[in-house]
Design an enzyme around this catalytic site. Structure first.
Site, PDB file in Angstrom:
ATOM      1  N   GLU A 117      -0.324   3.683  -3.001  1.00  0.00           N
ATOM      2  CA  GLU A 117      -1.634   3.826  -2.354  1.00  0.00           C
ATOM      3  C   GLU A 117      -2.644   3.027  -3.170  1.00  0.00           C
ATOM      4  O   GLU A 117      -2.759   3.252  -4.361  1.00  0.00           O
ATOM      5  CB  GLU A 117      -2.094   5.284  -2.359  1.00  0.00           C
ATOM      6  CG  GLU A 117      -1.036   6.298  -2.024  1.00  0.00           C
ATOM      7  CD  GLU A 117      -1.410   7.700  -2.524  1.00  0.00           C
ATOM      8  OE1 GLU A 117      -2.575   7.956  -2.850  1.00  0.00           O
ATOM      9  OE2 GLU A 117      -0.499   8.527  -2.592  1.00  0.00           O
ATOM     10  N   ASP A 176     -11.604   6.222   1.774  1.00  0.00           N
ATOM     11  CA  ASP A 176     -11.471   7.319   0.825  1.00  0.00           C
ATOM     12  C   ASP A 176     -12.607   7.204  -0.175  1.00  0.00           C
ATOM     13  O   ASP A 176     -12.723   6.197  -0.865  1.00  0.00           O
ATOM     14  CB  ASP A 176     -10.120   7.241   0.109  1.00  0.00           C
ATOM     15  CG  ASP A 176      -9.844   8.495  -0.701  1.00  0.00           C
ATOM     16  OD1 ASP A 176     -10.031   9.592  -0.169  1.00  0.00           O
ATOM     17  OD2 ASP A 176      -9.442   8.364  -1.872  1.00  0.00           O
TER      18      ASP A 176
END
Lengths: 503, 64
Positions: free
Chosen positions: A10, A95
């Protein structure tokens, strides 16, 4: 017997808006939406704007040490403004204040390189798509790095499927030495330091982006008091059988070889831990200080103390791990990291990088990011007679990670390729064949209007009339092309698929 | 504040040894030297024009 290491990466990307108001959350949303809209316009069903992320499975407060702390985190503010699931099985979302892309589950380290590269290409396409939407003179630029040089860090996290039966304390003790010493070939390099109490005079250039930011040995945090071993216990798979080791200590790599080695060696070390193959404990006496000690030592010659009273260098620790791994491969085989071919390649490259670090750093200028970056920055520094704290070198440091092809310095230093452009291009649209990401990706390709939500271990279908139907995917290695390829191909609708799955 | 102090304590004490440079690379060959020169020429053309301003304005909120 060690279980197959299912892998994922990620990456949170740095983002700036040139010529405009600095609002990174809005910019990240624009970036991702621009990409999704362009795909929709071009008629490629590559992401379903309708498919949301399903948070049913998310428990970031669960601790692998065996407890769950309520109120450990402040109440979750909805920061996931945009949350797309792509047909390659990846998740692409906002995010905090960054665009983040999580690769689909991959079954070997080479596949990780393909999908990590595909992620970069998706961000590049996103920048191009966003450019068309922004006013003249404004540009969104994305950086694949981990620090803004002002004390703010954002992560590149790795994930490894491990056997729940292995005591977590054993994983901590035996994987930590690898995390501390693998830096010597996984580091992306950084000019200066962001650690409190140190200046550029003491640390003119260091091996990693991240070592400055770690303050604990083990813990649940990712944003404050970051730990070398993170204990988040969210397996995203059958919790009776599996853990997902969530690794937050690594750098984002531009070198394909470095990404391959970072994930390949770590997967192999975890296999050895599961098979109780590591006889000697290489745990440093002071892990947090040693993480920085290794990052700051460009000579690679300075030893550190181990908990057992001896001392060694990071290079010596890596040679010991490599030799154990080589023996392990001979005795146990390499099925756990994807088979002999890819496993042998991990070992070959591991040995080569350690040999280069030992005897000829310049031989690594096309494979190890911190060496490649140091070569050009130091060359520039000598040519213009600059000090290491000159802003021009700091700018070059950032620009190494600029993802725009016409600006990226990493794209100019001759980094060796191990995957092809054709593979990467395909991986932007198509999932890996050999993990459950195949099922996720193929269902999104075939029936984007019927998949209303997705997460790592399930898909939720809306087939009209009936209640929503959740299809669990608790086994990361099921739902592959071999398992469901012909089944999916044989169905004309999501309803037919669900009916056949239930038989 | 307490956090900063703790970080400070954890920072390694500066070694008394003289800081050695990166081990001398074997880039003595004219060819390799020439390659680096060419690369630096090429890079010169794409570098951010106002380095100081660029570095100053590159601010990220933390993540993770």
């Amino acid at each position: 017997m060690a279980i197959r290491k299912v892998l994922g990466v990620e990456t949170e990307y740095g983002i700036i808006i040139r010529g405009g108001e600095s609002n990174p959350i809005a910019a990240s949303s624009v970036l991702i939406n621009a990409y999704i809209q362009e795909l929709a316009r071009s008629g490629t069903a590559s992401a379903s704007p309708r498919t949301g992320w399903d948070f049913e499975d998310e428990h970031p407060g669960n601790d692998a040490r065996g407890y769950s702390i309520e109120g450990q985190f402040p109440p979750e503010v909805e920061t996931h403004l945009v949350n797309a699931v792509l047909t390659n099985g990846a998740r692409y979302y906002v995010d905090h204040a960054h665009p983040e892309l999580s690769t689909p589950e991959c079954a070997d380290p080479r596949s990780i390189v393909v999908f990590d590269r595909a992620a970069e290409r998706i961000l590049q396409r996103s920048m191009e798509a966003a450019a068309a939407l922004l006013p003249d003179g404004q540009e969104i630029v994305v950086y694949k790095n981990n620090s803004d040089r002002k004390g703010n860090s954002y992560g590149t996290h790795e994930n490894y499927l491990v056997d729940r039966a292995v005591p977590f304390a054993q994983i901590v003790a035996q994987v930590m030495p690898h995390f501390i010493t693998r830096q010597i070939y996984t580091g992306a390099g950084k000019v200066g330091t962001e650690a409190a109490g140190l200046t550029s005079a003491e640390v003119p250039y260091q091996i990693t982006q991240r070592a400055d930011f770690f303050e604990e040995e083990v813990g649940l945090e990712t944003t404050l008091k970051r730990p070398i071993v993170n204990t988040r216990d969210e397996p995203h798979a059958d919790p009776q059988k599996y853990r997902r080791l969530h690794v937050i200590v690594g750098d984002a790599n531009l070198s394909e070889v470095a990404t391959f080695l970072k994930v390949g060696t770590t997967a192999l070390v975890l296999c050895m831990i599961e098979d109780d193959w590591l006889s000697r404990d290489l745990l440093p006496a002071r892990p947090v200080q040693t993480l920085r000690h290794v990052s700051y030592d460009l000579t690679l010659r300075r030893p550190f103390d181990l908990a057992d009273g001896t001392s060694m260098t990071a290079l010596e620790a890596q040679w010991e791990l490599y030799r154990r791994a080589d023996l392990y491969a001979q005795e146990r085989g390499l099925e756990c990291i994807g088979g002999e071919e890819v496993g042998r390649e991990v070992l070959r490259r591991w040995e080569a990088v350690l040999t280069g670090l030992e005897s000829d750093l310049s031989s690594l200028a096309t494979t190890v990011d911190w060496v490649a970056k140091h070569r050009v920055l130091n060359g520039y520094r000598e040519r213009h007679d600059l000090r290491w704290d000159d802003a021009r070198l700091a700018a070059m440091d950032l620009q190494y990670h600029d993802l725009r092809p016409d600006k990226s310095l990493a794209a100019r230093v001759g980094l060796e390729r191990i995957v092809s452009d054709a593979e990467v291009e395909a991986a932007m649209m198509h999932p890996p064949l050999d993990t459950r990401a195949y099922f996720r990706g193929r269902c999104l390709q075939r029936w984007p209007q019927s998949v209303v939500a997705a997460n790592w271990d399930s898909l939720v279908f809306d087939i009209g009339g009936d209640p929503l139907r959740r299809v669990p995917m608790m086994e990361p290695l099921r739902g592959t092309e071999a398992h469901v390829g012909s089944l999916i191909d044989s169905c004309d609708s999501a309803l037919e698929l669900l009916q056949k799955l239930e038989r | 504040m307490a956090e900063r102090e703790q970080m400070k304590k954890q920072a390694p004490t500066k070694s008394d040894e003289v800081v050695e440079p990166v081990p001398a690379t074997s880039e003595s060959g004219e060819k390799i030297k020439g390659e680096l020169d060419d690369l630096l020429d090429e890079i010169d053309e794409v570098l951010e024009t106002n380095a100081e301003e660029f570095v100053k304005s590159y601010v990220q909120k933390g993540g993770e």
